[in-house]
Design an enzyme around this catalytic site. Structure first.
Site, short mmCIF file in Angstrom:
data_model
loop_
_atom_site.label_atom_id
_atom_site.label_comp_id
_atom_site.label_asym_id
_atom_site.label_seq_id
_atom_site.Cartn_x
_atom_site.Cartn_y
_atom_site.Cartn_z
N ARG A 96 -0.09 -5.90 12.76
CA ARG A 96 -1.03 -5.23 13.70
C ARG A 96 -1.47 -6.17 14.81
O ARG A 96 -1.63 -5.76 15.95
CB ARG A 96 -2.26 -4.73 12.96
N GLU A 107 0.85 4.05 1.15
CA GLU A 107 0.21 4.94 2.14
C GLU A 107 0.90 6.30 2.14
O GLU A 107 2.11 6.38 2.07
CB GLU A 107 0.30 4.33 3.54
N ARG A 161 0.47 2.94 12.70
CA ARG A 161 -0.09 1.64 12.35
C ARG A 161 -0.13 1.32 10.85
O ARG A 161 -0.73 0.33 10.46
CB ARG A 161 -1.48 1.49 12.97
N HIS A 162 0.48 2.18 10.03
CA HIS A 162 0.50 1.92 8.59
C HIS A 162 1.91 1.69 8.08
O HIS A 162 2.82 2.47 8.37
CB HIS A 162 -0.12 3.09 7.82
N GLU A 190 -8.28 -1.27 14.66
CA GLU A 190 -8.67 -2.23 13.63
C GLU A 190 -7.56 -3.23 13.32
O GLU A 190 -6.43 -2.84 13.05
CB GLU A 190 -9.03 -1.47 12.34
N ARG A 208 0.85 -1.20 0.00
CA ARG A 208 0.00 0.00 0.00
C ARG A 208 0.88 1.24 0.00
O ARG A 208 1.69 1.42 0.92
CB ARG A 208 -0.88 0.04 1.25
N SER A 214 -10.73 -6.30 8.42
CA SER A 214 -11.97 -5.92 7.74
C SER A 214 -12.45 -7.14 6.97
O SER A 214 -11.64 -7.87 6.38
CB SER A 214 -11.75 -4.78 6.75
P1 ATP Z 1 -6.91 1.47 8.22
O1 ATP Z 1 -8.33 1.87 8.48
O2 ATP Z 1 -6.12 1.27 9.48
O3 ATP Z 1 -6.22 2.32 7.21
P2 ATP Z 1 -7.84 -0.30 6.24
O4 ATP Z 1 -9.29 -0.33 6.62
O5 ATP Z 1 -7.41 0.62 5.16
O6 ATP Z 1 -6.97 0.00 7.57
P3 ATP Z 1 -8.08 -2.90 5.07
O7 ATP Z 1 -8.06 -2.55 3.64
O8 ATP Z 1 -9.38 -3.20 5.69
O9 ATP Z 1 -7.32 -1.77 5.93
O10 ATP Z 1 -7.04 -4.11 5.28
C1 ATP Z 1 -7.26 -5.21 6.13
C2 ATP Z 1 -6.29 -5.21 7.30
O11 ATP Z 1 -4.95 -5.06 6.86
C3 ATP Z 1 -6.48 -4.07 8.27
O12 ATP Z 1 -7.52 -4.33 9.18
C4 ATP Z 1 -5.14 -3.98 8.95
O13 ATP Z 1 -4.98 -4.98 9.94
C5 ATP Z 1 -4.19 -4.32 7.82
N1 ATP Z 1 -3.65 -3.10 7.19
C6 ATP Z 1 -4.27 -2.29 6.31
N2 ATP Z 1 -3.47 -1.31 5.89
C7 ATP Z 1 -2.29 -1.51 6.52
C8 ATP Z 1 -1.04 -0.85 6.48
N3 ATP Z 1 -0.84 0.20 5.70
N4 ATP Z 1 -0.03 -1.33 7.24
C9 ATP Z 1 -0.21 -2.41 8.00
N5 ATP Z 1 -1.36 -3.09 8.09
C10 ATP Z 1 -2.40 -2.65 7.35
MG MG Z 2 -10.48 -1.91 6.95
MG MG Z 3 -10.23 0.93 8.23
MG MG Z 4 -6.28 2.28 5.15
#
Ligand code: ATP
Ligand code: MG
Ligand code: MG
Ligand code: MG
Length: 466
Positions: free
Chosen positions: A440, A240, A246-247, A389, A238, A392
């Protein structure tokens, strides 16, 4: 002398026996010219070795050689186990080894960029040391990551990555026992899997491509390929923009996808059983590792119920409202609101692990199935540990025309995902699944404050090395 003995195994029962051990020189102390103490470390266990001049066995040169060893060098020692009269400080093993032979297998540079003992101290220990006037260097996060190989040698880090290994292991074992098949989906893909801008784009032999933001599309397609229940442990990318605790830009996804017979609660049932089994196995099998982490980063054991609490998004919003926090009824929860709700849930239900489901459709990805009874909500859920979180998940749309309509509505170029949409034209069972972030889970299970601590070699917007 026979086989190698582990430092961990050096106990009273080996008194007077010859042993051969290998370890790192953790501390070296000379006592005059005729004697030196060497603390050797292996796998978190340490033993004090005594190098003392003895005619025909240990020469003064050998004592000198031992004294000149650099910390963290790898050393082999042949010696005899002895039991001293007084307790040994600064070593885990309560016996000594009287050295007869000593070999330096690999020499570390004399000045290390990180002092492992400093890097292993807890914040409380650091404060105490500073108050006592001790000269010490606080090892900051960037230095740790720049010299990660040294940083990884601390007991807490040894614990963290052994716990991480057990999380993956428990995930795999549970799912295999429930009839899931492990799959491996491509990480080089033509379009984005989740939508949004957070993709790493690349040139694939002249075609535009990107690194997979999740195994989402291909794991669903594998359900259309009749595997019934699948899971994957693999890298997720990602791009980001945010620099948060946490990312990461690359993390390890634990992904699940399964057929649904009647209701998306079947997916939540798997989450429930899987995580209770995982937490139990961590508490049972990683006691020593959890203690090692807790010694440097104190935390309370995670509170979880035998059957995982499920609340609806509406109930969650109402709890927040009752406590004075207004949330847009069809918006998403921000990190602050998630944390607040985590505290409220803990107070009311006594758990730090719970599922929040029936999220507003508008904040979920295009492939999410709306609720049959109310199209503003969806058959989806997030799962939280200590108010953050970790998962998902959702039931997915398995009707191709509807899926296409939703993708277009979310502004996705359907040409790039046509093979995915087409998969549902040949008969597709109702299905759902979820994605978990490995780093996480470990971060939050251990109450750590930064995901970089639970990634072996973290990649974030500012770091792609080492
Ligand atoms: P957030 O709301 O924290 O940005 P997300 O809703 O974008 O997370 P999802 O697309 O639902 O994330 O991805 C599923 C899972 O992957 C998340 O619940 C989280 O545990 C993990 N995750 C998502 N993005 C990241 C990241 N950039 N770094 C580490 N773990 C991640
Ligand atoms: Mg999510
Ligand atoms: Mg989320
Ligand atoms: Mg996200």
């Amino acid at each position: 002398i026979g086989d190698w003995t582990k430092i961990e195994a050096l106990t009273n029962s080996l008194e007077n026996q010859s042993v051969l051990i290998r370890g790192r020189a953790q501390a070296i102390r000379a006592v005059g010219k005729k004697m030196a103490f060497l603390v050797l470390r292996e796998n978190g266990f340490t033993v004090q070795c005594v190098v003392q001049v003895q005619p025909n066995i240990v020469s003064p040169q050998m004592v000198k050689f031992a004294t000149a060893l650099s910390r963290e060098s790898i050393v082999d020692i042949e010696g005899v186990v002895s039991v001293p009269n007084t307790a040994i400080k600064g070593a885990t093993q309560q016996v000594e080894v009287q050295v007869r032979k000593l070999y330096c297998v690999s020499r570390a540079v004399p000045t290390l960029p990180i002092n492992i003992e400093d890097a292993a101290r807890s914040e409380i220990e650091i404060e105490k040391a500073i108050q006592a006037g001790e000269q010490l260097v606080r090892v900051n996060q960037d230095t740790r990551l720049n010299f990660r190989v040294l940083d990884l040698r601390t007991p807490a880090n040894q614990g963290i990555f052994r716990i991480q290994s057990q999380v993956g292991n428990a995930f795999r074992q549970f799912l295999l026992s429930e009839g899931f098949v492990e799959i491996h989906t491509p990480k080089l893909i033509a379009g984005s899997s989740e939508g949004g801008a957070a993709v790493f784009k690349l040139d694939y032999k002249g075609q535009p491509a990107c690194l997979a933001q999740s195994p989402q599309l291909h794991k669903q397609m594998s359900i259309c390929g009749d595997f019934g229940r699948v899971f994957e442990i693999g890298a997720v990318f990602r791009a980001e923009d945010s620099y948060t605790h946490r990312h990461l830009c690359e993390f390890t996804g634990l992904d699940v996808e399964m057929e649904i017979k009647k209701h998306y609660s079947e997916v939540m049932d798997i989450v429930d059983k899987l995580f209770v089994a995982m937490f139990d196995s961590l508490n049972q099998n990683c006691k020593k590792d959890l203690e090692a982490v807790g010694r440097q980063y104190p935390f309370e054991p995670l509170k979880y119920l035998r059957q995982t609490l499920r609340l609806t998004y509406e109930e969650g919003v109402q709890m927040l409202k009752d406590a004075g926090t207004e949330i847009e009824p069809f918006g998403d929860l921000n990190t602050e609101a998630e944390r607040k709700l985590g505290q409220l849930v803990l107070q009311k239900y006594g758990t730090e692990f719970y599922i929040l489901h029936r999220y507003p459709l508008a904040v979920r990805p295009f492939y999410t199935m709306p609720c049959y009874d109310n199209q503003e909500y969806s058959n989806s859920f997030d799962v939280f540990i200590r108010g953050e979180e970790i998962i998902s998940g959702a039931q997915r749309i398995h009707v191709p025309e509807f899926l296409e309509e939703r993708a277009v509505a979310k502004g996705i170029d359907t040409k790039t995902i046509s093979a995915y949409i087409d998969s549902f034209r040949y008969g597709a069972p109702p299905h759902g699944g979820f994605g978990v972030g490995l780093e996480r889970v470990v971060m939050l299970f251990c109450g750590l404050n930064n995901i970089r601590k639970t990634s072996l070699y973290p990649r974030d917007p500012l770091r792609i090395a080492p």
